[in-house]
Scaffold this active site. Sequence first.
Site, mmCIF file in Angstrom:
data_model
loop_
_atom_site.group_PDB
_atom_site.id
_atom_site.type_symbol
_atom_site.label_atom_id
_atom_site.label_comp_id
_atom_site.label_asym_id
_atom_site.label_seq_id
_atom_site.Cartn_x
_atom_site.Cartn_y
_atom_site.Cartn_z
ATOM 1 N N ASP A 113 0.948 -1.138 0.087
ATOM 2 C CA ASP A 113 -0.012 -0.041 0.160
ATOM 3 C C ASP A 113 0.793 1.217 -0.002
ATOM 4 O O ASP A 113 1.201 1.833 1.040
ATOM 5 C CB ASP A 113 -0.960 0.237 1.231
ATOM 6 N N ARG A 120 4.340 2.830 3.082
ATOM 7 C CA ARG A 120 4.963 1.753 3.656
ATOM 8 C C ARG A 120 6.450 1.940 3.728
ATOM 9 O O ARG A 120 7.089 1.695 4.669
ATOM 10 C CB ARG A 120 4.486 0.576 3.083
ATOM 11 N N ARG A 122 -6.901 10.725 1.412
ATOM 12 C CA ARG A 122 -6.677 9.747 0.606
ATOM 13 C C ARG A 122 -7.252 9.574 -0.969
ATOM 14 O O ARG A 122 -6.919 9.324 -1.782
ATOM 15 C CB ARG A 122 -7.035 8.269 1.123
ATOM 16 N N LYS A 164 -9.266 1.340 -5.615
ATOM 17 C CA LYS A 164 -9.877 1.013 -4.629
ATOM 18 C C LYS A 164 -10.814 2.260 -3.974
ATOM 19 O O LYS A 164 -10.474 3.438 -4.563
ATOM 20 C CB LYS A 164 -8.766 0.374 -3.666
ATOM 21 N N HIS A 165 -12.026 1.749 -3.306
ATOM 22 C CA HIS A 165 -12.386 0.574 -2.893
ATOM 23 C C HIS A 165 -13.765 0.328 -3.447
ATOM 24 O O HIS A 165 -14.794 1.313 -2.921
ATOM 25 C CB HIS A 165 -12.556 0.389 -1.270
ATOM 26 N N HIS A 172 -12.605 -0.882 8.875
ATOM 27 C CA HIS A 172 -11.845 -1.558 9.576
ATOM 28 C C HIS A 172 -12.312 -1.898 10.864
ATOM 29 O O HIS A 172 -12.242 -3.034 11.532
ATOM 30 C CB HIS A 172 -10.467 -0.949 9.953
ATOM 31 N N ASP A 225 -10.532 -6.057 -0.113
ATOM 32 C CA ASP A 225 -9.810 -5.580 0.875
ATOM 33 C C ASP A 225 -9.541 -6.374 2.137
ATOM 34 O O ASP A 225 -9.849 -7.712 2.015
ATOM 35 C CB ASP A 225 -10.872 -4.454 1.560
#
Length: 479
Positions: free
Chosen positions: A73, A81, A143, A173-174, A186, A256
Amino acid sequence: MSLHRLASGVLLPGFHGTTAPDWLLKRVADGLGGVVLFGRNVVAGTAEETDAQVTALNAQLRGARADVVIGIDEEGGDVTRLDYGRGSEVPGNHALGAAGDLGLTREVAASIGSRLAACGVSLNLAPSADLVLTLDDPVIGVRSFGSDPVAAGAHVAAFVEGMQAVGVAACAKHFPGHGASTVDSHAALPVLPRSAAELAAVEFVPFRAAVQAGVRSVMTGHLVVPEWGPEPATLNPRALRVLREDLGFTGAVITDGLDMKAVGGDLAEGSVRALVAGVDALCLGGEPLDDDGLRWLVDSIVAAVESGVLPRERLEEAARRTAALGTPPSSVDGHDPSLGLKAARAALEVRGDLRVSGAPVVLDLAVEASIAVGDVPWGLGPYLSELVPGTTVLPPSSSADEVAAVASGRTVVVVTREAHRHAWARDLVSALVKIGLDLVHVETGVPGPDLGTTARVDTHGGSRVCLRAAAERIAAAGT
């Protein structure tokens, strides 16, 4: 190909450590689809140290099987990351959308992709094609490229083109779009307050742009569309038919994280249901499984085929599409570490009278980041202290009276991340305004309502370069 190898071929798990454990290398050699890298797999250090470590890790994995899928990601901006320990070297989508330069978006994506390719990554789980449709959204925010479907779609397409031009597969995404949700998937299952017609007219626009740009993968969101039934899109055959038939997508569909709370229940059951619905690759990164956990999932998928619940042809199709994302990228000379600051500067928006009296007082009102962002460094204090000697950085627990006492006529710079979503931060800024301080508000999230400060700086993101760009602008306003 054996059923067990086919079942292994659709799994993209995460794992612990900055080197690949022996059991994982054996799984890769035996046909595991691939892995997804997270911040826990990356050493904190300079960019050179980080990239060297990730390159060595990926060489281990490709040594076990050359065409293993290696995903990450690396959205840029708040979600990074490779730069997890220091903050991203590029601004995120919202900043790029604010800059409004499609060529710049394409360049940034190509630079990210070139860096990933050099590290051996074949799949980048980016860009977010979600829209900002409510200020109460707790997980997408900066984002997203923005609120306008057409403008955001153009940036999504440019990002996809830039990323894939250097050989790294992009992932929009998403789907069907997270931006209207006020629930973080999440933590719970969001039900979108949107009709299918509204989705087609608004949320699907950036996804269509991604498909037309040739995006090689699309990630499903754990989102319920009431007209499609009670299942989230990841487990919903109707959602996948819309993606395939209405939007014309022919590449790999990736879930996801299947261990997210929005899916819930038994992980093996969720994996089988996703495959039956039409998903190809199963992302299992949040809570890493060990060798026994992966064996359990593989056996469960095999049992579903043997019982007739999951057609073998569907599993073969899914494994084939997943494998197509594992083509090792060729290392290209396209990474430009200076590009991100240029883009962050272009994204800055300043309102009001930005003048700074003396060395400023900085108050970074840190809030807990979303799980997607994680514990990435944030705050303007270090950057402004570097540029303006004598800058005072106060703890975020400081009261309005304590700030006023320290300020003593100096400009106060208060920094927030989506103050509109955090009453305590908003109230503190309002209290500082009432005291009558010379106040600059720096907002690093999606810009919310004006809080009445003397000046306002919107960075459209909290990445390292966005904060640096804001510090430069404030330092230049010194009197």
